[in-house]
Design an enzyme around this catalytic site. Sequence first.
Site, PDB file in Angstrom:
ATOM      1  CB  CYS A 106      63.073  36.490  77.424  1.00 20.70           C
ATOM      2  SG  CYS A 106      61.399  37.165  77.382  1.00 20.70           S
ATOM      3  CG  HIS A 112      59.071  31.810  58.953  1.00 21.50           C
ATOM      4  ND1 HIS A 112      58.328  32.888  58.518  1.00 21.50           N
ATOM      5  CD2 HIS A 112      58.192  30.938  59.502  1.00 21.50           C
ATOM      6  CE1 HIS A 112      57.062  32.664  58.778  1.00 21.50           C
ATOM      7  NE2 HIS A 112      56.936  31.502  59.373  1.00 21.50           N
ATOM      8  CD  GLU A 169      60.534  41.208  71.905  1.00 24.39           C
ATOM      9  OE1 GLU A 169      61.703  40.935  71.629  1.00 24.39           O
ATOM     10  OE2 GLU A 169      60.076  41.026  73.050  1.00 24.39           O
TER      11      GLU A 169
END
Length: 125
Positions: free
Chosen positions: A23, A67, A114
């Site tokens: 991550c 985005h 997530e």
Amino acid sequence: MYEVRVETDFAAAHFLSHYHGKCERLHGHNYRVRLWARGSELDTGGMLIDFGVLKGLLREVCGRLDHQNLNEFSVFSGDPSAERIAKYIFDEMLTLLSHGGYNAKLLYAVDVYETPTNMARYVRD
């Protein structure tokens, strides 16, 4: 006690600067966000708060993140974890509800998924 929930989603990229593992590299998620309101009294129409109001404001807040590279938001201090994202959304919703003349004290929790199985929650203390 009454509870209502609305949800929306957004897609965004991030990496965790202070994490050692996969991550720490730039990657993306299709986030699912659930917002909870809670209260003991209904309005004259028999509602805690209008679903449409909550969903519209939640979409507005999540639209700011959609985005985007979340690391570019200073509020996340270089580590846009699901926990920090949940707190950000909670705080932004408090502001929008207050400025819109709604009872911001009804806002109870924000869940940020997530993945379908990994979620962080920020709850009013």
